[in-house]
Design a protein around this motif. Structure first.
Motif, PDB file in Angstrom:
ATOM      1  N   THR A 149      -7.303   3.680  -0.995  1.00 37.93           N
ATOM      2  CA  THR A 149      -8.042   2.533  -0.457  1.00 37.93           C
ATOM      3  C   THR A 149      -9.310   2.287  -1.261  1.00 37.93           C
ATOM      4  O   THR A 149      -9.604   1.147  -1.640  1.00 37.93           O
ATOM      5  CB  THR A 149      -8.393   2.773   1.032  1.00 37.93           C
ATOM      6  OG1 THR A 149      -7.185   2.941   1.761  1.00 37.93           O
ATOM      7  CG2 THR A 149      -9.184   1.619   1.613  1.00 37.93           C
ATOM      8  N   PHE A 188       0.819  -1.207   0.000  1.00 40.30           N
ATOM      9  CA  PHE A 188       0.000   0.000   0.000  1.00 40.30           C
ATOM     10  C   PHE A 188       0.858   1.264   0.000  1.00 40.30           C
ATOM     11  O   PHE A 188       0.659   2.170  -0.820  1.00 40.30           O
ATOM     12  CB  PHE A 188      -0.939  -0.006   1.215  1.00 40.30           C
ATOM     13  CG  PHE A 188      -1.897   1.145   1.241  1.00 40.30           C
ATOM     14  CD1 PHE A 188      -3.118   1.057   0.606  1.00 40.30           C
ATOM     15  CD2 PHE A 188      -1.576   2.311   1.911  1.00 40.30           C
ATOM     16  CE1 PHE A 188      -4.005   2.112   0.619  1.00 40.30           C
ATOM     17  CE2 PHE A 188      -2.461   3.377   1.934  1.00 40.30           C
ATOM     18  CZ  PHE A 188      -3.676   3.277   1.288  1.00 40.30           C
ATOM     19  N   GLN A 229      -4.854   8.729   1.344  1.00 39.71           N
ATOM     20  CA  GLN A 229      -4.951   7.336   1.790  1.00 39.71           C
ATOM     21  C   GLN A 229      -6.358   6.796   1.532  1.00 39.71           C
ATOM     22  O   GLN A 229      -6.526   5.673   1.067  1.00 39.71           O
ATOM     23  CB  GLN A 229      -4.613   7.247   3.277  1.00 39.71           C
ATOM     24  CG  GLN A 229      -4.651   5.832   3.815  1.00 39.71           C
ATOM     25  CD  GLN A 229      -4.129   5.748   5.245  1.00 39.71           C
ATOM     26  OE1 GLN A 229      -3.399   6.611   5.705  1.00 39.71           O
ATOM     27  NE2 GLN A 229      -4.505   4.696   5.938  1.00 39.71           N
ATOM     28  N   ARG A 230      -7.355   7.621   1.816  1.00 38.80           N
ATOM     29  CA  ARG A 230      -8.750   7.208   1.629  1.00 38.80           C
ATOM     30  C   ARG A 230      -9.046   6.904   0.154  1.00 38.80           C
ATOM     31  O   ARG A 230      -9.683   5.908  -0.178  1.00 38.80           O
ATOM     32  CB  ARG A 230      -9.676   8.311   2.139  1.00 38.80           C
ATOM     33  CG  ARG A 230     -11.139   7.970   2.023  1.00 38.80           C
ATOM     34  CD  ARG A 230     -12.009   9.132   2.533  1.00 38.80           C
ATOM     35  NE  ARG A 230     -13.403   8.849   2.445  1.00 38.80           N
ATOM     36  CZ  ARG A 230     -14.133   8.942   1.330  1.00 38.80           C
ATOM     37  NH1 ARG A 230     -13.566   9.320   0.210  1.00 38.80           N
ATOM     38  NH2 ARG A 230     -15.416   8.666   1.329  1.00 38.80           N
ATOM     39  N   ARG A 267       1.359   4.345  -2.638  1.00 38.83           N
ATOM     40  CA  ARG A 267       1.106   5.722  -2.208  1.00 38.83           C
ATOM     41  C   ARG A 267       2.290   6.629  -2.552  1.00 38.83           C
ATOM     42  O   ARG A 267       2.105   7.777  -2.956  1.00 38.83           O
ATOM     43  CB  ARG A 267       0.819   5.749  -0.712  1.00 38.83           C
ATOM     44  CG  ARG A 267       0.211   7.048  -0.280  1.00 38.83           C
ATOM     45  CD  ARG A 267      -0.540   6.920   0.999  1.00 38.83           C
ATOM     46  NE  ARG A 267      -0.977   8.247   1.396  1.00 38.83           N
ATOM     47  CZ  ARG A 267      -1.084   8.650   2.628  1.00 38.83           C
ATOM     48  NH1 ARG A 267      -0.832   7.830   3.616  1.00 38.83           N
ATOM     49  NH2 ARG A 267      -1.470   9.864   2.902  1.00 38.83           N
ATOM     50  N   ARG A 293     -10.032  -1.040  -3.618  1.00 37.02           N
ATOM     51  CA  ARG A 293     -11.195  -1.900  -3.360  1.00 37.02           C
ATOM     52  C   ARG A 293     -12.049  -2.062  -4.605  1.00 37.02           C
ATOM     53  O   ARG A 293     -12.514  -3.159  -4.913  1.00 37.02           O
ATOM     54  CB  ARG A 293     -12.035  -1.328  -2.222  1.00 37.02           C
ATOM     55  CG  ARG A 293     -11.430  -1.553  -0.864  1.00 37.02           C
ATOM     56  CD  ARG A 293     -12.324  -1.030   0.229  1.00 37.02           C
ATOM     57  NE  ARG A 293     -11.664  -1.157   1.524  1.00 37.02           N
ATOM     58  CZ  ARG A 293     -11.938  -0.407   2.571  1.00 37.02           C
ATOM     59  NH1 ARG A 293     -12.868   0.525   2.498  1.00 37.02           N
ATOM     60  NH2 ARG A 293     -11.289  -0.582   3.695  1.00 37.02           N
ATOM     61  N   ARG A 317      -5.539  -8.715  -3.982  1.00 35.76           N
ATOM     62  CA  ARG A 317      -5.021  -8.287  -2.671  1.00 35.76           C
ATOM     63  C   ARG A 317      -4.636  -9.538  -1.898  1.00 35.76           C
ATOM     64  O   ARG A 317      -5.448 -10.438  -1.702  1.00 35.76           O
ATOM     65  CB  ARG A 317      -6.113  -7.516  -1.945  1.00 35.76           C
ATOM     66  CG  ARG A 317      -5.727  -7.022  -0.587  1.00 35.76           C
ATOM     67  CD  ARG A 317      -6.888  -6.179  -0.038  1.00 35.76           C
ATOM     68  NE  ARG A 317      -6.565  -5.598   1.228  1.00 35.76           N
ATOM     69  CZ  ARG A 317      -7.184  -5.881   2.368  1.00 35.76           C
ATOM     70  NH1 ARG A 317      -8.184  -6.732   2.383  1.00 35.76           N
ATOM     71  NH2 ARG A 317      -6.815  -5.307   3.474  1.00 35.76           N
TER      72      ARG A 317
END
Length: 115
Positions: free
Chosen positions: A53, A37, A49-50, A41, A57, A67
């Motif tokens: 994510t 992750f 970060q949000r 980034r 997903r 994943r």
């Protein structure tokens, strides 16, 4: 009113890969090496970060990204491109080339307009 099947196919395809960051995430994962992750980034300096994510997903739900969670302390999670996701490689490469040519064209137009 019936939906246009061709339009539906475009919408379905674009829904999977459109977003400010999704093509760039896919591009980095298409390089072949699984990424953690924070590695992703660092490769995407402007992403929150949000948002990372959320996009990961969504890409995972579309079976474009895999994943893997390793059972260790601290937890280790890696993201990689799936075989299905690899089928996007020629599309993203063409899009990248078109984008580069488009940016160059816009720059030339801007320079010509300023003269």
């Amino acid at each position: 009113m019936q939906k246009n099947p061709v339009q539906c196919q475009f919408v379905a395809a674009l829904d999977s890969i459109v977003g400010k960051w999704k093509p760039i995430i896919l591009y980095h994962l298409l390089q072949g090496k699984p990424l953690r992750f924070n590695e992703l980034r660092r490769l995407l300096p402007g992403i929150t970060q949000r948002m990372l994510t959320l996009h990961l997903r969504e890409l995972e739900e579309e079976d474009l990204v895999k994943r893997v969670i390793y059972p260790q302390i601290p937890p280790k999670v890696e993201y990689s491109i799936t075989e299905y996701g690899k089928s996007l490689s020629p599309i993203l490469e063409s899009l990248h080339q078109w984008g580069a040519a488009h940016v160059e064209r816009k720059q030339l137009k801007k320079e010509n307009d300023e003269q």
